[in-house]
Design a protein around this motif. Structure first.
Motif, PDB file in Angstrom:
ATOM      1  N   THR A  35      62.727  57.643  74.939  1.00 16.98           N
ATOM      2  CA  THR A  35      61.996  57.013  75.969  1.00 16.98           C
ATOM      3  C   THR A  35      61.957  57.875  77.561  1.00 16.98           C
ATOM      4  N   THR A  36      62.236  58.337  77.708  1.00 20.14           N
ATOM      5  CA  THR A  36      62.076  59.219  79.100  1.00 20.14           C
ATOM      6  C   THR A  36      61.641  59.879  78.549  1.00 20.14           C
ATOM      7  N   GLU A  37      60.852  60.705  77.185  1.00 15.58           N
ATOM      8  CA  GLU A  37      60.079  61.453  76.962  1.00 15.58           C
ATOM      9  C   GLU A  37      58.566  60.664  76.762  1.00 15.58           C
ATOM     10  N   THR A  38      58.668  59.912  75.898  1.00 14.26           N
ATOM     11  CA  THR A  38      57.582  58.688  76.299  1.00 14.26           C
ATOM     12  C   THR A  38      56.844  58.273  77.658  1.00 14.26           C
ATOM     13  N   LEU A  39      58.515  57.719  78.690  1.00 15.98           N
ATOM     14  CA  LEU A  39      57.613  57.395  79.996  1.00 15.98           C
ATOM     15  C   LEU A  39      56.701  58.366  80.483  1.00 15.98           C
ATOM     16  N   TYR A  40      57.947  60.048  80.321  1.00 14.59           N
ATOM     17  CA  TYR A  40      56.936  61.074  81.481  1.00 14.59           C
ATOM     18  C   TYR A  40      55.872  61.516  80.939  1.00 14.59           C
ATOM     19  N   GLU A  41      55.440  61.135  79.478  1.00 13.58           N
ATOM     20  CA  GLU A  41      54.129  61.790  79.080  1.00 13.58           C
ATOM     21  C   GLU A  41      53.421  60.686  79.173  1.00 13.58           C
ATOM     22  N   ALA A  42      53.710  59.038  79.068  1.00 11.75           N
ATOM     23  CA  ALA A  42      52.369  58.400  79.333  1.00 11.75           C
ATOM     24  C   ALA A  42      52.180  57.663  81.696  1.00 11.75           C
ATOM     25  N   MET A  43      53.538  58.373  82.073  1.00  9.05           N
ATOM     26  CA  MET A  43      52.712  57.905  83.701  1.00  9.05           C
ATOM     27  C   MET A  43      51.702  59.269  83.834  1.00  9.05           C
ATOM     28  N   TRP A  44      51.622  60.157  83.575  1.00 11.44           N
ATOM     29  CA  TRP A  44      51.156  60.957  83.813  1.00 11.44           C
ATOM     30  C   TRP A  44      49.183  60.103  84.372  1.00 11.44           C
ATOM     31  N   GLY A  45      49.274  59.629  83.077  1.00 10.81           N
ATOM     32  CA  GLY A  45      47.903  59.296  83.210  1.00 10.81           C
ATOM     33  C   GLY A  45      48.411  57.243  84.019  1.00 10.81           C
ATOM     34  N   SER A  46      48.994  57.232  84.750  1.00  9.74           N
ATOM     35  CA  SER A  46      49.017  55.922  85.918  1.00  9.74           C
ATOM     36  C   SER A  46      47.925  55.972  86.820  1.00  9.74           C
ATOM     37  N   PRO A  47      47.488  56.883  86.933  1.00 10.33           N
ATOM     38  CA  PRO A  47      46.687  57.376  88.342  1.00 10.33           C
ATOM     39  C   PRO A  47      44.992  56.666  88.122  1.00 10.33           C
ATOM     40  N   ILE A  48      44.538  56.366  86.523  1.00  9.59           N
ATOM     41  CA  ILE A  48      43.573  56.078  86.042  1.00  9.59           C
ATOM     42  C   ILE A  48      43.291  54.733  86.170  1.00  9.59           C
ATOM     43  N   PRO A  49      44.279  53.708  86.266  1.00  6.69           N
ATOM     44  CA  PRO A  49      44.153  51.635  86.696  1.00  6.69           C
ATOM     45  C   PRO A  49      44.054  52.206  87.799  1.00  6.69           C
ATOM     46  N   PHE A  50      44.196  52.725  88.370  1.00  8.11           N
ATOM     47  CA  PHE A  50      44.391  52.573  90.516  1.00  8.11           C
ATOM     48  C   PHE A  50      42.826  52.837  90.667  1.00  8.11           C
ATOM     49  N   ALA A  51      42.085  54.135  89.653  1.00  8.00           N
ATOM     50  CA  ALA A  51      40.486  54.364  89.858  1.00  8.00           C
ATOM     51  C   ALA A  51      39.644  53.853  89.512  1.00  8.00           C
ATOM     52  N   VAL A  52      39.986  53.119  88.038  1.00  7.15           N
ATOM     53  CA  VAL A  52      39.078  52.033  88.033  1.00  7.15           C
ATOM     54  C   VAL A  52      39.095  50.491  88.788  1.00  7.15           C
ATOM     55  N   VAL A  53      40.287  51.102  89.476  1.00  6.69           N
ATOM     56  CA  VAL A  53      40.132  48.779  90.048  1.00  6.69           C
ATOM     57  C   VAL A  53      39.733  49.111  91.692  1.00  6.69           C
ATOM     58  N   SER A  54      39.646  50.380  91.924  1.00  2.00           N
ATOM     59  CA  SER A  54      39.251  50.805  93.454  1.00  2.00           C
ATOM     60  C   SER A  54      37.967  51.361  93.132  1.00  2.00           C
ATOM     61  N   VAL A  55      37.382  51.577  91.888  1.00  2.00           N
ATOM     62  CA  VAL A  55      35.684  51.518  91.914  1.00  2.00           C
ATOM     63  C   VAL A  55      34.550  50.027  91.747  1.00  2.00           C
ATOM     64  N   LEU A  56      35.303  49.268  91.183  1.00  2.16           N
ATOM     65  CA  LEU A  56      35.127  47.818  90.577  1.00  2.16           C
ATOM     66  C   LEU A  56      35.222  46.817  92.293  1.00  2.16           C
ATOM     67  N   VAL A  57      36.622  47.386  92.870  1.00  2.24           N
ATOM     68  CA  VAL A  57      36.779  46.566  94.163  1.00  2.24           C
ATOM     69  C   VAL A  57      35.867  47.685  95.466  1.00  2.24           C
ATOM     70  N   CYS A  58      35.062  48.797  95.223  1.00  2.00           N
ATOM     71  CA  CYS A  58      34.501  49.023  96.297  1.00  2.00           C
ATOM     72  C   CYS A  58      33.151  48.426  95.199  1.00  2.00           C
ATOM     73  N   ILE A  59      32.389  48.354  94.133  1.00  2.00           N
ATOM     74  CA  ILE A  59      31.550  47.537  94.081  1.00  2.00           C
ATOM     75  C   ILE A  59      30.726  46.230  94.577  1.00  2.00           C
ATOM     76  N   LYS A  60      32.271  45.653  94.406  1.00  2.00           N
ATOM     77  CA  LYS A  60      32.050  44.335  94.300  1.00  2.00           C
ATOM     78  C   LYS A  60      31.681  44.123  96.314  1.00  2.00           C
ATOM     79  N   ALA A  61      32.698  44.638  97.109  1.00  2.00           N
ATOM     80  CA  ALA A  61      32.440  45.354  98.406  1.00  2.00           C
ATOM     81  C   ALA A  61      31.459  45.147  98.842  1.00  2.00           C
ATOM     82  N   ASP A  62      30.405  46.468  98.310  1.00  2.00           N
ATOM     83  CA  ASP A  62      29.892  47.252  98.982  1.00  2.00           C
ATOM     84  C   ASP A  62      28.098  45.928  98.071  1.00  2.00           C
TER      85      ASP A  62
END
Length: 111
Positions: free
Chosen positions: A18-45
């Motif tokens: 489970t630790t190995e799976t979590l380790y590999e998956a966590m490297w992609g965890s910034p991707i949702p932050f980037a997508v949501v921030s762009v959507l909020v940025c577009i909505k705010a603009d």
């Protein structure tokens, strides 16, 4: 006597912890932050939502936190990162930062 090769259909999948799976998956965890921030940025603009511009920047900056923590985890346990996912996350965060800087640079926290 001829050696037989195992059938690929019968090959057993490699067991990962489970630790190995979590380790590999966590490297992609910034991707949702980037997508949501762009959507909020577009909505705010598009609307008159000045507070949303600040929110978009803080969501974006929050995307760097899991990446930094994963780098610390990799250094502490002397493991190599999941390079493909880490590179994609960094590239997407850099592109998101450039997009937000061009669109709402005056709302940046350091401005």
């Amino acid at each position: 006597m001829e050696q037989t090769q195992p059938c690929p259909e019968r090959a057993t999948p490699e067991k990962r912890s489970t630790t190995e799976t979590l380790y590999e998956a966590m490297w992609g965890s910034p991707i949702p932050f980037a997508v949501v921030s762009v959507l909020v940025c577009i909505k705010a603009d598009n609307g008159d939502w000045s507070f949303g511009k600040d929110v978009a920047w803080w969501i974006y900056l929050g995307g760097w936190v899991p990446l930094a923590l994963m780098c610390l985890w990799a250094v502490a346990w002397r493991r190599s990162p999941k390079w493909s996912t880490a590179a994609a996350a960094v590239a997407l965060l850099a592109a998101t930062g450039g997009f937000q800087l061009a669109l709402n640079g005056s709302a940046a926290p350091w401005h």
